[in-house]
Write a protein that holds these residues in place. Structure first.
Motif, PDB file in Angstrom:
ATOM      1  N   ILE A   5      10.796  98.394  11.337  1.00  0.00           N
ATOM      2  CA  ILE A   5      10.408  97.298  11.793  1.00  0.00           C
ATOM      3  C   ILE A   5      11.375  96.297  11.938  1.00  0.00           C
ATOM      4  N   SER A   6      11.601  95.752  13.268  1.00  0.00           N
ATOM      5  CA  SER A   6      12.844  94.839  13.548  1.00  0.00           C
ATOM      6  C   SER A   6      12.213  93.543  14.175  1.00  0.00           C
ATOM      7  N   LEU A   7      12.936  92.643  13.821  1.00  0.00           N
ATOM      8  CA  LEU A   7      12.909  91.146  14.243  1.00  0.00           C
ATOM      9  C   LEU A   7      14.018  90.838  15.241  1.00  0.00           C
ATOM     10  N   LEU A   8      13.602  90.803  16.231  1.00  0.00           N
ATOM     11  CA  LEU A   8      14.255  90.381  17.590  1.00  0.00           C
ATOM     12  C   LEU A   8      14.955  88.808  17.685  1.00  0.00           C
ATOM     13  N   ASP A   9      15.990  88.739  18.250  1.00  0.00           N
ATOM     14  CA  ASP A   9      16.534  87.578  18.534  1.00  0.00           C
ATOM     15  C   ASP A   9      16.032  86.964  20.030  1.00  0.00           C
ATOM     16  N   GLU A  10      16.696  85.667  20.355  1.00  0.00           N
ATOM     17  CA  GLU A  10      16.391  85.348  21.507  1.00  0.00           C
ATOM     18  C   GLU A  10      16.625  86.324  22.817  1.00  0.00           C
ATOM     19  N   SER A  11      17.720  86.858  22.906  1.00  0.00           N
ATOM     20  CA  SER A  11      17.875  87.664  23.796  1.00  0.00           C
ATOM     21  C   SER A  11      17.345  89.224  23.589  1.00  0.00           C
ATOM     22  N   ASN A  12      16.340  89.455  22.886  1.00  0.00           N
ATOM     23  CA  ASN A  12      15.683  90.651  22.600  1.00  0.00           C
ATOM     24  C   ASN A  12      16.448  91.783  21.829  1.00  0.00           C
ATOM     25  N   GLU A  13      17.433  91.150  21.199  1.00  0.00           N
ATOM     26  CA  GLU A  13      18.085  92.160  20.644  1.00  0.00           C
ATOM     27  C   GLU A  13      17.729  92.377  18.876  1.00  0.00           C
ATOM     28  N   VAL A  14      17.950  93.616  18.304  1.00  0.00           N
ATOM     29  CA  VAL A  14      17.602  93.384  17.010  1.00  0.00           C
ATOM     30  C   VAL A  14      18.253  92.722  16.176  1.00  0.00           C
TER      31      VAL A  14
END
Length: 153
Positions: free
Chosen positions: A100-109
Motif C-alpha cells: 500500500i503506497s501513499l503518492l506525492d503530488e507528482s503521483n510518485e510513491v
C-alpha cells in the motif's frame, strides 16, 4: 526567503492522503479507501512476589496487527474481489504480500507499507436503497501477519 510554492518542501507541506495505490502481488487494484493500518505491542505486566515496589513492571510483549479494510466502487463485470474471497478454503489459501503506497503530488510513491501473509476474511457488498444517491461500494477485509514500512526503491 519565503516559500514560493513552485516546489513542494519536504518539511513544510505534509503528504495528502487521497492519492494512493494498492498492489496485491503482481496486480494493481483501485480502491477508494484503505483503513486499519495499525500495529501495537501488547503489554506484559509482571511483579515478583518479593518486590518492595507496590506496582508491576511493564514490558513490551507480542506485536498485534489490525485487519485492513479496502473499499472500492462496484463496476459491472468486475468480480476480482469475489474471486479473491472465493479462493478461501480451510487453511489452504495462498497468502499474499500486499503493498500500500501513499503518492506525492507528482503521483510518485512517497511512502509504502507492506502487509505480510495477507488473506481475505470478510467481503461486504453495498447496502441497497431505492432513494439513495451514492456510488455502490464493496469492501474486503484482510487479516495479515505483519505491517512494515517498505524500503523506498
Amino acid at each position: 526567503m519565503a516559500e514560493d510554492g513552485s516546489t513542494q518542501s519536504a518539511i513544510t507541506y505534509a503528504l495528502v492522503k487521497f492519492a494512493f495505490q494498492v498492489k496485491w502481488e503482481d496486480a494493481e487494484f483501485v480502491f477508494s479507501e484503505v483503513t486499519g493500518l495499525t500495529a501495537e505491542a501488547q503489554v506484559i505486566e509482571y511483579r515478583g512476589g518479593s518486590s518492595k515496589v507496590n506496582s508491576t513492571v511493564k514490558m513490551p510483549g507480542l506485536l498485534k496487527y489490525g485487519n485492513v479494510t479496502l473499499k472500492k466502487g462496484m463496476f459491472k463485470g468486475d468480480n476480482a474481489m469475489w474471486e479473491k474471497f472465493k479462493a478461501l478454503k480451510m487453511n489452504t489459501y495462498k497468502r499474499a504480500t500486499i503493498l500500500i503506497s501513499l503518492l506525492d503530488e507528482s503521483n510518485e510513491v512517497a511512502m509504502s507499507w507492506t502487509l505480510l501473509n495477507a488473506f481475505p476474511v470478510k467481503l461486504t457488498v453495498t447496502d441497497m436503497k431505492s432513494d439513495a444517491n451514492e456510488v455502490a461500494l464493496e469492501s474486503i477485509e484482510l487479516a495479515h501477519e505483519g505491517l512494515s514500512l517498505a524500503e523506498k526503491k
